[in-house]
Design a protein around this motif. Structure first.
Motif, PDB file in Angstrom:
ATOM      1  N   VAL A 159       0.861  -1.179   0.000  1.00  0.00           N
ATOM      2  CA  VAL A 159       0.000   0.000   0.000  1.00  0.00           C
ATOM      3  C   VAL A 159       0.892   1.222   0.000  1.00  0.00           C
ATOM      4  O   VAL A 159       1.620   1.473   0.968  1.00  0.00           O
ATOM      5  CB  VAL A 159      -0.929   0.014   1.235  1.00  0.00           C
ATOM      6  CG1 VAL A 159      -1.770   1.285   1.240  1.00  0.00           C
ATOM      7  CG2 VAL A 159      -1.826  -1.213   1.254  1.00  0.00           C
ATOM      8  N   SER A 167     -12.908   4.016   1.691  1.00  0.00           N
ATOM      9  CA  SER A 167     -11.545   3.551   1.926  1.00  0.00           C
ATOM     10  C   SER A 167     -10.787   4.612   2.707  1.00  0.00           C
ATOM     11  O   SER A 167     -10.824   5.798   2.360  1.00  0.00           O
ATOM     12  CB  SER A 167     -10.831   3.292   0.595  1.00  0.00           C
ATOM     13  OG  SER A 167      -9.512   2.842   0.816  1.00  0.00           O
ATOM     14  N   ARG A 188      -4.409   0.828   5.937  1.00  0.00           N
ATOM     15  CA  ARG A 188      -5.572   1.044   5.084  1.00  0.00           C
ATOM     16  C   ARG A 188      -6.717   0.187   5.592  1.00  0.00           C
ATOM     17  O   ARG A 188      -6.522  -0.924   6.070  1.00  0.00           O
ATOM     18  CB  ARG A 188      -5.256   0.678   3.640  1.00  0.00           C
ATOM     19  CG  ARG A 188      -6.461   0.799   2.706  1.00  0.00           C
ATOM     20  CD  ARG A 188      -6.081   0.523   1.277  1.00  0.00           C
ATOM     21  NE  ARG A 188      -7.260   0.364   0.450  1.00  0.00           N
ATOM     22  CZ  ARG A 188      -7.259   0.157  -0.851  1.00  0.00           C
ATOM     23  NH1 ARG A 188      -6.095   0.079  -1.486  1.00  0.00           N
ATOM     24  NH2 ARG A 188      -8.364   0.020  -1.524  1.00  0.00           N
ATOM     25  N   LYS A 232      -6.981   5.605   4.494  1.00  0.00           N
ATOM     26  CA  LYS A 232      -5.560   5.331   4.645  1.00  0.00           C
ATOM     27  C   LYS A 232      -5.046   6.110   5.847  1.00  0.00           C
ATOM     28  O   LYS A 232      -5.363   7.290   6.023  1.00  0.00           O
ATOM     29  CB  LYS A 232      -4.793   5.732   3.379  1.00  0.00           C
ATOM     30  CG  LYS A 232      -5.097   4.838   2.180  1.00  0.00           C
ATOM     31  CD  LYS A 232      -4.265   5.242   0.971  1.00  0.00           C
ATOM     32  CE  LYS A 232      -4.545   4.328  -0.215  1.00  0.00           C
ATOM     33  NZ  LYS A 232      -3.739   4.698  -1.410  1.00  0.00           N
ATOM     34  N   ASP A 275     -10.895  -0.691   4.467  1.00  0.00           N
ATOM     35  CA  ASP A 275     -12.013  -0.516   3.547  1.00  0.00           C
ATOM     36  C   ASP A 275     -13.246  -1.233   4.070  1.00  0.00           C
ATOM     37  O   ASP A 275     -13.135  -2.298   4.677  1.00  0.00           O
ATOM     38  CB  ASP A 275     -11.697  -1.103   2.168  1.00  0.00           C
ATOM     39  CG  ASP A 275     -10.574  -0.369   1.448  1.00  0.00           C
ATOM     40  OD1 ASP A 275     -10.034   0.598   2.011  1.00  0.00           O
ATOM     41  OD2 ASP A 275     -10.256  -0.771   0.316  1.00  0.00           O
TER      42      ASP A 275
END
Length: 322
Positions: free
Chosen positions: A203, A280, A265, A282, A267
């Protein structure tokens, strides 16, 4: 009433509507978390599938580290089918967020904010401190609000005006829990009966391990302990029936955990007959200072006072004491 005052009242009503719409978007955004196609398992590292006990150990460690950090810098994107929100389809938020206690300094943008309104601000900065939300509605709003561009929503004050202790508890309790900080999300994910390790993934260049799980609506409500303080048994049952009636089956959650046991992260996809709402988030710089200073009082208008003033203006002269 003069033409000038009528135009002023109309402008204030427009600003009030814009503030409410923005507040709903802000609160809705921080109460949810979705998924997109980036970050699929394609990184290097161990490709071995972890056992359930290993997965539980990793997610538990991530929960403990995240809860202890209490804050992080956040970038969030949310997309929803147009059928769920008219012309609205996407929103972005970025800034710093703290949990325990809830505090935020976030900037929001996207088509969900403007929704085709040429007077709507392209960006709205939202501050959150001590159960009070402040929203910078921009220069256009300031023209109708005597130069004041910051809208204030004091949820504690609103709860007191309601005069119902139970309703007040639901309102302020909802404010605290709506943040849905990553630690809470990880705690709920641990209750997923099908929580599993997907594999290694990168990521933004960071090596992580990817995990996913699914919670039904009922499982999610049972896992969310914050609901216990806000809703009685019958109210929880009504809420569950309403959500299920809307066709929402459950919540698909994915999390990417780095080598330091922090989620980088997270989601969540919420599926419904109208389509899938995807969010989503981060996270970077865990433990980053989450200090918020309220805007100057001279630049702030209280939304509840504004509504009361508009309500009084709409009363017949005989009712207003004139």
């Amino acid at each position: 009433m003069t033409a000038v005052s009528i135009r002023g009242d109309q402008g204030r009503k427009r600003v009030a509507g814009a503030v409410l719409a923005t507040a709903l978007l802000c609160t809705g955004a921080v109460a949810c978390q979705g998924s997109d196609s980036d970050g699929k398992a394609k990184g290097t590292g161990s490709g071995e599938t972890q056992s359930r006990s290993q997965v539980t150990e990793v997610i538990t460690a991530a929960y403990e580290k995240t809860a202890k950090a209490k804050s992080a810098k956040v970038e969030m994107t949310m997309t929803a089918p147009k059928s769920m929100g008219g012309a609205s389809s996407d929103m972005k938020m970025s800034g710093v967020m703290g949990w325990d206690p809830t505090v935020m300094d976030m900037t929001m943008s996207g088509s969900a904010l403007t929704d085709g309104d040429p007077d709507a601000p392209e960006k709205v900065r939202m501050l959150w401190l001590d159960n009070v939300m402040y929203m910078d509605m921009g220069a256009v709003a300031a023209k109708d609000m005597d130069g004041k561009q910051w809208a204030k929503m004091d949820l504690n004050a609103i709860a007191e005006q309601v005069g119902d202790e139970k309703a007040a508890k639901q309102l302020t309790g909802g404010l605290d829990s709506m943040n849905q900080d990553p630690a809470q999300q990880l705690a709920m994910l641990l209750d997923s009966p099908n929580l599993k390790h997907v594999g290694p993934a990168k990521v933004d260049g960071v090596q992580t391990q990817r995990y996913q799980g699914r919670l039904s609506v009922k499982e999610m409500m049972e896992s969310n302990k914050g609901l216990d303080e806000m809703l009685g048994k019958s109210e929880r049952e009504e809420l569950l029936k309403g959500i299920e009636k809307a066709g929402i089956k459950g919540y698909d959650t994915e999390v990417w955990v780095n080598e330091d046991d922090y989620p980088v992260r997270m989601d969540i996809d919420i599926k419904s007959p109208e389509g899938t709402m995807k969010t989503s988030q981060k996270f970077t710089e865990y433990g980053a200072a989450a200090k918020v200073t309220p805007p100057p009082a001279g630049k702030t208008f209280d939304l509840m006072d504004m509504f009361k003033g508009l309500e009084d203006l709409g009363k017949p002269e005989s009712d207003s004491g004139v």
